[in-house]
Design a protein around this motif. Structure first.
Motif, PDB file in Angstrom:
ATOM      1  N   VAL A   1      43.313  36.807 147.971  1.00 59.28           N
ATOM      2  CA  VAL A   1      42.595  35.538 147.845  1.00 59.28           C
ATOM      3  C   VAL A   1      41.894  35.478 146.494  1.00 59.28           C
ATOM      4  O   VAL A   1      41.630  36.501 145.866  1.00 59.28           O
ATOM      5  CB  VAL A   1      41.563  35.341 148.985  1.00 59.28           C
ATOM      6  N   ARG A   2      41.598  34.257 146.068  1.00 59.17           N
ATOM      7  CA  ARG A   2      40.852  34.019 144.831  1.00 59.17           C
ATOM      8  C   ARG A   2      39.473  33.503 145.213  1.00 59.17           C
ATOM      9  O   ARG A   2      39.348  32.621 146.064  1.00 59.17           O
ATOM     10  CB  ARG A   2      41.546  32.985 143.962  1.00 59.17           C
ATOM     11  N   VAL A   3      38.452  34.058 144.556  1.00 57.31           N
ATOM     12  CA  VAL A   3      37.074  33.689 144.861  1.00 57.31           C
ATOM     13  C   VAL A   3      36.407  33.189 143.590  1.00 57.31           C
ATOM     14  O   VAL A   3      36.500  33.835 142.541  1.00 57.31           O
ATOM     15  CB  VAL A   3      36.286  34.897 145.428  1.00 57.31           C
ATOM     16  N   ARG A   4      35.749  32.053 143.693  1.00 57.10           N
ATOM     17  CA  ARG A   4      34.968  31.503 142.577  1.00 57.10           C
ATOM     18  C   ARG A   4      33.549  31.271 143.082  1.00 57.10           C
ATOM     19  O   ARG A   4      33.338  30.507 144.015  1.00 57.10           O
ATOM     20  CB  ARG A   4      35.562  30.193 142.085  1.00 57.10           C
ATOM     21  N   PHE A   5      32.588  31.957 142.455  1.00 54.80           N
ATOM     22  CA  PHE A   5      31.180  31.831 142.834  1.00 54.80           C
ATOM     23  C   PHE A   5      30.518  30.710 142.048  1.00 54.80           C
ATOM     24  O   PHE A   5      30.941  30.373 140.940  1.00 54.80           O
ATOM     25  CB  PHE A   5      30.433  33.139 142.547  1.00 54.80           C
TER      26      PHE A   5
ATOM     27  N   SER B   1      38.443  43.590 151.030  1.00 50.06           N
ATOM     28  CA  SER B   1      38.671  44.866 151.706  1.00 50.06           C
ATOM     29  C   SER B   1      39.280  45.922 150.803  1.00 50.06           C
ATOM     30  O   SER B   1      39.486  47.050 151.221  1.00 50.06           O
ATOM     31  CB  SER B   1      39.581  44.656 152.917  1.00 50.06           C
ATOM     32  N   GLY B   2      39.571  45.551 149.557  1.00 45.20           N
ATOM     33  CA  GLY B   2      40.216  46.528 148.690  1.00 45.20           C
ATOM     34  C   GLY B   2      39.989  46.209 147.237  1.00 45.20           C
ATOM     35  O   GLY B   2      38.912  45.780 146.831  1.00 45.20           O
TER      36      GLY B   2
ATOM     37  N   ASP C   1      41.842  41.730 147.404  1.00 47.50           N
ATOM     38  CA  ASP C   1      42.613  42.003 148.604  1.00 47.50           C
ATOM     39  C   ASP C   1      41.669  41.784 149.768  1.00 47.50           C
ATOM     40  O   ASP C   1      40.559  42.321 149.786  1.00 47.50           O
ATOM     41  CB  ASP C   1      43.117  43.446 148.616  1.00 47.50           C
ATOM     42  N   SER C   2      42.109  40.997 150.739  1.00 46.30           N
ATOM     43  CA  SER C   2      41.276  40.703 151.898  1.00 46.30           C
ATOM     44  C   SER C   2      42.096  40.898 153.161  1.00 46.30           C
ATOM     45  O   SER C   2      43.325  41.055 153.086  1.00 46.30           O
ATOM     46  CB  SER C   2      40.770  39.258 151.821  1.00 46.30           C
ATOM     47  N   PRO C   3      41.457  40.852 154.327  1.00 49.05           N
ATOM     48  CA  PRO C   3      42.215  40.934 155.564  1.00 49.05           C
ATOM     49  C   PRO C   3      43.229  39.787 155.709  1.00 49.05           C
ATOM     50  O   PRO C   3      44.189  39.891 156.462  1.00 49.05           O
ATOM     51  CB  PRO C   3      41.141  40.848 156.650  1.00 49.05           C
ATOM     52  N   MET C   4      43.031  38.687 154.946  1.00 47.75           N
ATOM     53  CA  MET C   4      43.927  37.532 155.000  1.00 47.75           C
ATOM     54  C   MET C   4      45.053  37.634 153.979  1.00 47.75           C
ATOM     55  O   MET C   4      45.892  36.765 153.902  1.00 47.75           O
ATOM     56  CB  MET C   4      43.122  36.252 154.728  1.00 47.75           C
TER      57      MET C   4
ATOM     58  N   LEU D   1      31.159  43.422 146.280  1.00 51.32           N
ATOM     59  CA  LEU D   1      31.668  42.823 147.520  1.00 51.32           C
ATOM     60  C   LEU D   1      32.337  43.827 148.457  1.00 51.32           C
ATOM     61  O   LEU D   1      32.077  43.794 149.665  1.00 51.32           O
ATOM     62  CB  LEU D   1      32.636  41.673 147.209  1.00 51.32           C
ATOM     63  N   PRO D   2      33.189  44.720 147.956  1.00 51.20           N
ATOM     64  CA  PRO D   2      33.831  45.660 148.887  1.00 51.20           C
ATOM     65  C   PRO D   2      32.852  46.559 149.628  1.00 51.20           C
ATOM     66  O   PRO D   2      33.178  47.097 150.675  1.00 51.20           O
ATOM     67  CB  PRO D   2      34.752  46.489 147.972  1.00 51.20           C
ATOM     68  N   GLN D   3      31.620  46.705 149.106  1.00 50.29           N
ATOM     69  CA  GLN D   3      30.620  47.543 149.765  1.00 50.29           C
ATOM     70  C   GLN D   3      30.066  46.905 151.035  1.00 50.29           C
ATOM     71  O   GLN D   3      29.550  47.601 151.896  1.00 50.29           O
ATOM     72  CB  GLN D   3      29.457  47.849 148.822  1.00 50.29           C
ATOM     73  N   TRP D   4      30.125  45.566 151.117  1.00 45.43           N
ATOM     74  CA  TRP D   4      29.496  44.928 152.276  1.00 45.43           C
ATOM     75  C   TRP D   4      30.292  43.769 152.864  1.00 45.43           C
ATOM     76  O   TRP D   4      30.154  43.475 154.051  1.00 45.43           O
ATOM     77  CB  TRP D   4      28.076  44.471 151.935  1.00 45.43           C
TER      78      TRP D   4
END
Length: 136
Positions: free
Chosen positions: A61-65, A42-43, A55-58, A33-36
């Motif tokens: 955050v937690r992400v569940r696919f 973002s980190g 780490d995101s611009p917001m 994800l950080p590659q694109w």
């Protein structure tokens, strides 16, 4: 935004000249994800159970696919720092030139038109980075 109106959606897409399975494998790999996906990751990222914490611009955050599948469904739920959960439909479809990646962006209640447009630009840039990553 008028709470009585239907939620506005916009489909953003990019055609990538690679097999859809290859595109789905890269786009669905949380480690990449950080590659694109600068709008999301973002980190640094780490796993906590079935969630990815990024780490995101917001902020964090937690992400569940969606579970791994052969259909190109890469939907993911993002839990924002304030606790709100945003469902993000993401599909990798077969296309005559390879694959088409389609992200459905939703204008959330209370989101200004300017913020929605900024999100759309960020998603389009992320999709272009994914295309460049896979085609270069």
């Amino acid at each position: 935004m008028d709470s009585g109106r239907a939620m506005e959606s916009r489909h953003l897409s990019v055609v990538i000249r690679r097999d859809r399975r290859e595109v789905a494998a890269v786009a669905g790999d949380p480690e990449r994800l950080p590659q694109w996906a600068a709008g999301l990751a973002s980190g640094a990222l780490r796993r906590e159970g079935d969630a990815l914490v990024v780490d995101s611009p917001m902020g964090e955050v937690r992400v569940r696919f969606a579970p791994p599948n052969d259909l190109g469904v890469l939907d993911h739920d993002v839990t924002l720092p304030g606790g709100a959960v945003v469902h993000n439909p993401l599909r990798v479809l077969a296309h005559p030139l390879g694959a088409e990646v389609v992200f459905t962006l939703r204008r959330l209640p209370g989101m200004s038109a300017d913020a929605f447009e900024a999100d759309a630009r960020a998603v389009a840039a992320d999709l272009e980075r994914l295309r460049a990553l896979l085609e270069d």
